[in-house]
Design a protein around this motif. Structure first.
Motif, PDB file in Angstrom:
ATOM      1  N   ARG A 159       0.822  -1.211   0.000  1.00  0.00           N
ATOM      2  CA  ARG A 159       0.000   0.000   0.000  1.00  0.00           C
ATOM      3  C   ARG A 159       0.856   1.262   0.000  1.00  0.00           C
ATOM      4  NH1 ARG A 159      -3.466   1.025   5.109  1.00  0.00           N
ATOM      5  NH2 ARG A 159      -1.648   2.331   5.491  1.00  0.00           N
ATOM      6  N   ASP A 160       1.908   1.272   0.843  1.00  0.00           N
ATOM      7  CA  ASP A 160       2.602   2.545   1.085  1.00  0.00           C
ATOM      8  C   ASP A 160       4.027   2.637   0.559  1.00  0.00           C
ATOM      9  OD1 ASP A 160       0.334   3.545   2.355  1.00  0.00           O
ATOM     10  OD2 ASP A 160       0.900   2.573   4.247  1.00  0.00           O
ATOM     11  N   GLY A 161       4.503   1.610  -0.123  1.00  0.00           N
ATOM     12  CA  GLY A 161       5.810   1.713  -0.785  1.00  0.00           C
ATOM     13  C   GLY A 161       6.983   1.834   0.168  1.00  0.00           C
ATOM     14  N   PHE A 162       8.056   2.450  -0.347  1.00  0.00           N
ATOM     15  CA  PHE A 162       9.340   2.394   0.365  1.00  0.00           C
ATOM     16  C   PHE A 162       9.907   3.773   0.708  1.00  0.00           C
ATOM     17  CE2 PHE A 162       8.780  -1.283  -2.337  1.00  0.00           C
ATOM     18  CZ  PHE A 162       8.992  -2.324  -1.459  1.00  0.00           C
ATOM     19  N   TRP A 163       9.121   4.832   0.563  1.00  0.00           N
ATOM     20  CA  TRP A 163       9.643   6.159   0.870  1.00  0.00           C
ATOM     21  C   TRP A 163       9.927   6.270   2.354  1.00  0.00           C
ATOM     22  CZ3 TRP A 163       5.530   5.293  -2.390  1.00  0.00           C
ATOM     23  CH2 TRP A 163       5.781   5.573  -3.728  1.00  0.00           C
ATOM     24  N   LEU A 164      10.821   7.179   2.663  1.00  0.00           N
ATOM     25  CA  LEU A 164      11.120   7.424   4.076  1.00  0.00           C
ATOM     26  C   LEU A 164      10.354   8.669   4.484  1.00  0.00           C
ATOM     27  CD1 LEU A 164      14.957   6.805   3.862  1.00  0.00           C
ATOM     28  CD2 LEU A 164      13.180   5.216   4.639  1.00  0.00           C
ATOM     29  N   LYS A 165       9.624   8.559   5.552  1.00  0.00           N
ATOM     30  CA  LYS A 165       8.787   9.691   5.973  1.00  0.00           C
ATOM     31  C   LYS A 165       9.575  10.565   6.938  1.00  0.00           C
ATOM     32  CE  LYS A 165       3.914  10.340   6.439  1.00  0.00           C
ATOM     33  NZ  LYS A 165       2.648   9.864   6.935  1.00  0.00           N
ATOM     34  N   GLU A 166       9.666  11.846   6.631  1.00  0.00           N
ATOM     35  CA  GLU A 166      10.377  12.785   7.512  1.00  0.00           C
ATOM     36  C   GLU A 166       9.462  13.209   8.650  1.00  0.00           C
ATOM     37  OE1 GLU A 166      13.311  12.750   7.037  1.00  0.00           O
ATOM     38  OE2 GLU A 166      14.056  13.602   5.177  1.00  0.00           O
ATOM     39  N   ALA A 167      10.067  13.849   9.664  1.00  0.00           N
ATOM     40  CA  ALA A 167       9.286  14.267  10.832  1.00  0.00           C
ATOM     41  C   ALA A 167       8.190  15.256  10.429  1.00  0.00           C
ATOM     42  CB  ALA A 167      10.217  14.890  11.859  1.00  0.00           C
ATOM     43  N   ASP A 168       8.454  16.093   9.385  1.00  0.00           N
ATOM     44  CA  ASP A 168       7.447  17.096   8.977  1.00  0.00           C
ATOM     45  C   ASP A 168       6.376  16.490   8.067  1.00  0.00           C
ATOM     46  OD1 ASP A 168       8.725  16.671   6.597  1.00  0.00           O
ATOM     47  OD2 ASP A 168       9.476  18.725   6.362  1.00  0.00           O
ATOM     48  N   GLY A 169       6.409  15.170   7.882  1.00  0.00           N
ATOM     49  CA  GLY A 169       5.374  14.516   7.075  1.00  0.00           C
ATOM     50  C   GLY A 169       5.735  14.395   5.602  1.00  0.00           C
ATOM     51  N   SER A 170       6.863  15.016   5.188  1.00  0.00           N
ATOM     52  CA  SER A 170       7.238  14.920   3.771  1.00  0.00           C
ATOM     53  C   SER A 170       7.929  13.573   3.493  1.00  0.00           C
ATOM     54  CB  SER A 170       8.176  16.075   3.395  1.00  0.00           C
ATOM     55  OG  SER A 170       9.380  15.940   4.116  1.00  0.00           O
ATOM     56  N   TYR A 171       8.040  13.223   2.217  1.00  0.00           N
ATOM     57  CA  TYR A 171       8.646  11.937   1.841  1.00  0.00           C
ATOM     58  C   TYR A 171      10.037  12.167   1.256  1.00  0.00           C
ATOM     59  CZ  TYR A 171       4.032   9.947   2.437  1.00  0.00           C
ATOM     60  OH  TYR A 171       2.842   9.541   2.963  1.00  0.00           O
ATOM     61  N   ARG A 172      10.950  11.263   1.590  1.00  0.00           N
ATOM     62  CA  ARG A 172      12.308  11.329   1.065  1.00  0.00           C
ATOM     63  C   ARG A 172      12.579  10.005   0.359  1.00  0.00           C
ATOM     64  NH1 ARG A 172      17.121   9.904   3.661  1.00  0.00           N
ATOM     65  NH2 ARG A 172      16.069   9.669   5.660  1.00  0.00           N
ATOM     66  N   SER A 173      13.282  10.105  -0.787  1.00  0.00           N
ATOM     67  CA  SER A 173      13.620   8.852  -1.481  1.00  0.00           C
ATOM     68  C   SER A 173      14.748   8.150  -0.740  1.00  0.00           C
ATOM     69  CB  SER A 173      14.077   9.154  -2.908  1.00  0.00           C
ATOM     70  OG  SER A 173      14.632   7.974  -3.457  1.00  0.00           O
ATOM     71  N   PRO A 174      14.652   6.824  -0.576  1.00  0.00           N
ATOM     72  CA  PRO A 174      15.786   6.111   0.028  1.00  0.00           C
ATOM     73  C   PRO A 174      16.965   5.981  -0.939  1.00  0.00           C
ATOM     74  CG  PRO A 174      13.984   4.581  -0.476  1.00  0.00           C
ATOM     75  CD  PRO A 174      13.483   5.956  -0.817  1.00  0.00           C
ATOM     76  N   ASN A 175      16.742   6.310  -2.235  1.00  0.00           N
ATOM     77  CA  ASN A 175      17.801   6.196  -3.248  1.00  0.00           C
ATOM     78  C   ASN A 175      18.428   4.801  -3.252  1.00  0.00           C
ATOM     79  OD1 ASN A 175      17.694   8.665  -4.531  1.00  0.00           O
ATOM     80  ND2 ASN A 175      18.871   9.656  -2.896  1.00  0.00           N
ATOM     81  N   ALA A 176      17.589   3.792  -3.384  1.00  0.00           N
ATOM     82  CA  ALA A 176      18.071   2.413  -3.294  1.00  0.00           C
ATOM     83  C   ALA A 176      18.743   1.946  -4.586  1.00  0.00           C
ATOM     84  CB  ALA A 176      16.896   1.489  -2.985  1.00  0.00           C
ATOM     85  N   ASN A 177      19.753   1.074  -4.429  1.00  0.00           N
ATOM     86  CA  ASN A 177      20.408   0.443  -5.591  1.00  0.00           C
ATOM     87  C   ASN A 177      20.078  -1.038  -5.686  1.00  0.00           C
ATOM     88  OD1 ASN A 177      22.740   1.635  -3.590  1.00  0.00           O
ATOM     89  ND2 ASN A 177      22.500   2.826  -5.482  1.00  0.00           N
ATOM     90  N   CYS A 178      19.753  -1.668  -4.530  1.00  0.00           N
ATOM     91  CA  CYS A 178      19.486  -3.106  -4.524  1.00  0.00           C
ATOM     92  C   CYS A 178      18.183  -3.352  -3.757  1.00  0.00           C
ATOM     93  CB  CYS A 178      20.555  -3.908  -3.793  1.00  0.00           C
ATOM     94  SG  CYS A 178      22.162  -3.203  -3.707  1.00  0.00           S
ATOM     95  N   ILE A 179      17.427  -4.330  -4.231  1.00  0.00           N
ATOM     96  CA  ILE A 179      16.133  -4.628  -3.596  1.00  0.00           C
ATOM     97  C   ILE A 179      15.978  -6.137  -3.459  1.00  0.00           C
ATOM     98  CG2 ILE A 179      13.604  -4.397  -3.807  1.00  0.00           C
ATOM     99  CD1 ILE A 179      15.246  -2.227  -6.106  1.00  0.00           C
ATOM    100  N   PHE A 180      15.519  -6.562  -2.294  1.00  0.00           N
ATOM    101  CA  PHE A 180      15.203  -7.987  -2.102  1.00  0.00           C
ATOM    102  C   PHE A 180      13.789  -8.081  -1.543  1.00  0.00           C
ATOM    103  CE2 PHE A 180      15.184 -11.855   0.618  1.00  0.00           C
ATOM    104  CZ  PHE A 180      15.269 -12.773  -0.423  1.00  0.00           C
ATOM    105  N   LEU A 181      12.895  -8.756  -2.286  1.00  0.00           N
ATOM    106  CA  LEU A 181      11.505  -8.891  -1.850  1.00  0.00           C
ATOM    107  C   LEU A 181      11.190 -10.342  -1.513  1.00  0.00           C
ATOM    108  CD1 LEU A 181       9.694  -6.631  -4.514  1.00  0.00           C
ATOM    109  CD2 LEU A 181      10.610  -5.951  -2.271  1.00  0.00           C
TER     110      LEU A 181
END
Ligand code: SAM
Length: 443
Positions: A239-261
Motif C-alpha cells: 500500500r505505502d511503498g518504500f519512501w522514508l517519511k520525515e518528521a514534517d510529514g514529507s517523503y524522502r527517497s531512500p535512493n536504493a540500488n538493490c532490492i530484495f523482496l
C-alpha cells in the motif's frame, strides 16, 4: 560502530551476543550478561546461567575471555550459596577456560572441583550472519545462507549500497545484508584504506507490516549493534511503498540500488519501484545507478505474475534461478566403527577378523549370484590368490579406513524461485546531450 557481529573486539564483553558452539551442527546464540533480568535466570547463585546438554555455563565464566576459548561446564548452585564475589567469579572463569595446571593453588583446585564438571565444554564464538541463520528464533520461514549469499552478489550489494528489504520476517537475510553493505574495519594506523574501506557504509532499509515482527527485528538490530546500518520500518509496502517519511510529514527517497523482496505477492510492491516519481513522492530508486532486484517465491505462479509485472515496469534481463544446495559428507570409515546407512559400509564388524568374515560372506554371495545368472562357476585356479588379496585389502581398509560419502539428510534451505532483474539508470535528454558532448570532446 560496536557490533559483536562485525567488530567483536579481542574479548567477550557484557551485553554482547555470542554464539556458543556446542557441536559441529549445534550453535546456541546467547546475550552475555551477569545481571539476571528474566525470571528463569534468577534462581542461580552464579547469576545468569546457560544450561545445555553439555552442562551449565554461568555467564561469569563466558565474559571477559578471548573469543574462541573453550569453556568447561560448571556445577551450578540454585540458590543455596550466596551470590559469589567478583574474585570468586574471576577464579571460576580462570579455572573454566584452562585445563588442569600443576600450579593450581589448593584453594583454586578446590574451587575448580566444586564448580566445574569434567564432562562438558563449549567454545565461545563471535556470531556471524551464518551462525545466526542456523540458530535464530524463527518467527517466519527464513532465507538460508546458500540463497542469500547468491542473492547478495547477484544484486551487487556492496559497501556503500542502499538495500531495500521486505518483509523483514525473522531477520535472517537482514543480518547478511547488513554485512554486505558494511564498509569494514578502519585501516590500521599508517596503512592505506582498502577499496571497501574508502567507501562509506551503506544502509539496509527493512520493511515489515507485522507489528511484533517489526518490533523484534528493531530490538535485535539494536542488541546486535547493527542499528546504525539497518533501519526497520513498520509498513505495508503493497500500500505505502518504500519512501522514508520525515518528521514534517514529507517523503524522502531512500535512493536504493538493490532490492530484495521476500513477500507473498512481490508484484504488488513493484509499482512502488519504478523510475517515475513526483516532487512530493520521488522514485525510491537511486537515479544515478542501475537498480538490481531479486524476488523470492516458492510457487511458479507467483514467479509468472512477478515477471509480467516487472516487464510492464521496464525491468530488463529478467531471469529465474533455483538454488539446489546439497552438502556431500565424505568420511573415512574405520571398519571397527558403525556407520549405519552410509553407502559402502553396512553395520560393521568390531575386529579385523569379523570384517574379513563379513567381506568373505559378501563375496561368496556375489559369486553365488553370478553362478546363478551365468551358469558358470567362478571357483578356479586363482581362488586362494583372490582370498589373500581380499585379506590384504581388508587389512589396508582397516588401517586407513575407506572413503564413504552420504548426502546431507536434511537440506537446510527452503526451495524457492529467485527472480532477478535490473532497471537501468535514469537517462534523460540532458544526459544524452552531455554524453554526446563528452564523446566529441574526447575525439
Ligand atoms: N526474508 C525473511 C528472513 O530471512 O527472515 C523472511 C521473510 S517472511 C517469509 C515474509 C515476511 O513478509 C513476513 O514476516 C510477513 O509479515 C511480511 N509481509 C507480508 N506482506 C507484507 C507487506 N505487504 N508489507 C510488509 N511486510 C509484509
Amino acid at each position: 560502530m560496536h557490533s559483536s557481529f562485525f567488530s567483536p573486539g579481542p574479548t567477550t564483553t557484557e551485553g554482547q551476543t555470542a554464539s556458543l558452539h556446542l557441536s559441529r551442527d549445534q550453535l546456541l546464540p546467547v546475550k552475555l550478561s551477569t545481571i539476571a533480568s528474566k525470571a528463569e535466570d534468577q534462581g542461580y547463585a552464579e547469576g545468569v546461567v546457560t544450561n545445555t546438554r553439555f552442562g551449565s555455563f554461568p555467564h561469569s565464566t563466558l565474559i571477559d575471555i578471548p573469543w574462541g576459548c573453550q569453556v568447561l561446564a560448571s556445577k551450578v548452585d540454585t540458590g543455596t550459596r550466596g551470590r559469589e564475589s567478583f574474585n570468586q567469579s574471576r577464579k571460576r572463569k580462570a579455572n573454566a577456560i584452562s585445563t588442569d595446571s600443576p600450579n593450581d593453588s589448593a584453594e583454586s583446585a578446590a574451587l575448580k572441583q566444586a564448580t566445574t564438571a569434567t564432562s562438558g565444554f563449549i567454545h565461545v564464538l563471535p556470531p556471524t550472519p551464518e551462525s545466526w541463520t542456523t540458530s535464530l528464533p524463527h518467527r517466519t520461514q527464513v532465507v538460508y545462507t546458500p540463497d542469500y549469499s547468491y542473492v547478495l552478489q547477484k544484486i551487487r550489494a556492496q559497501p556503500g549500497s542502499t538495500l531495500i528489504e521486505a518483509g523483514s520476517g525473522s531477520g535472517s537475510f537482514t543480518h547478511a545484508a547488513a554485512r554486505a553493505v558494511f564498509q569494514g574495519e578502519r585501516p590500521e594506523e599508517g596503512r592505506e584504506p582498502t577499496q571497501g574501506q574508502k567507501q562509506s557504509t551503506g544502509k539496509v532499509l527493512t520493511f515489515e507490516f507485522h507489528k511484533e515482527r517489526y518490533e523484534k527485528v528493531e530490538t535485535e538490530m539494536r542488541e546486535h549493534g547493527l542499528d546504525s546500518i539497518v533501519t526497520a520500518t513498520h509498513r505495508d509496502v503493497y500500500r505505502d511503498g518504500f519512501w522514508l517519511k520525515e518528521a514534517d510529514g514529507s517523503y524522502r527517497s531512500p535512493n536504493a540500488n538493490c532490492i530484495f523482496l521476500d513477500l507473498p505477492a512481490p508484484w504488488e510492491a513493484l509499482p512502488h519501484l519504478t523510475r517515475q516519481g513526483t516532487p512530493e513522492k520521488p522514485s525510491a530508486l537511486d537515479p544515478s545507478t542501475t537498480a538490481y532486484i531479486c524476488t523470492f517465491s516458492p510457487c511458479i505462479e507467483q514467479v509468472q505474475k512477478t515477471v509480467s509485472t516487472m516487464r510492464r515496469h521496464g525491468w530488463l534481463e529478467i531471469e529465474m534461478v533455483e538454488i539446489q544446495h546439497k552438502r556431500i559428507e565424505v568420511k573415512r570409515a574405520y571398519t571397527g566403527l558403525k556407520y549405519e546407512g552410509m553407502r559402502g559400509v553396512n553395520p560393521v564388524a568390531a575386529t579385523v577378523d569379523e570384517a574379513l568374515d563379513r567381506l568373505r560372506e559378501v563375496e561368496a554371495n556375489a559369486k553365488e549370484h553370478q553362478r546363478d545368472t551365468t551358469g558358470k562357476s567362478n571357483k578356479g585356479k586363482n581362488g586362494s590368490q583372490q582370498n589373500s588379496s581380499t585379506e590384504s585389502a581388508v587389512q589396508k581398509h582397516w588401517d586407513e579406513g575407506i572413503l564413504i560419502h552420504r548426502a546431507e539428510p536434511e537440506l537446510k534451505t527452503h526451495t524457492s524461485y529467485l527472480v532477478f532483474a535490473i532497471l537501468p539508470r535514469e537517462w534523460t535528454e540532458e544526459d544524452e546531450q552531455a554524453a554526446i558532448a563528452q564523446v566529441r570532446h574526447d575525439g
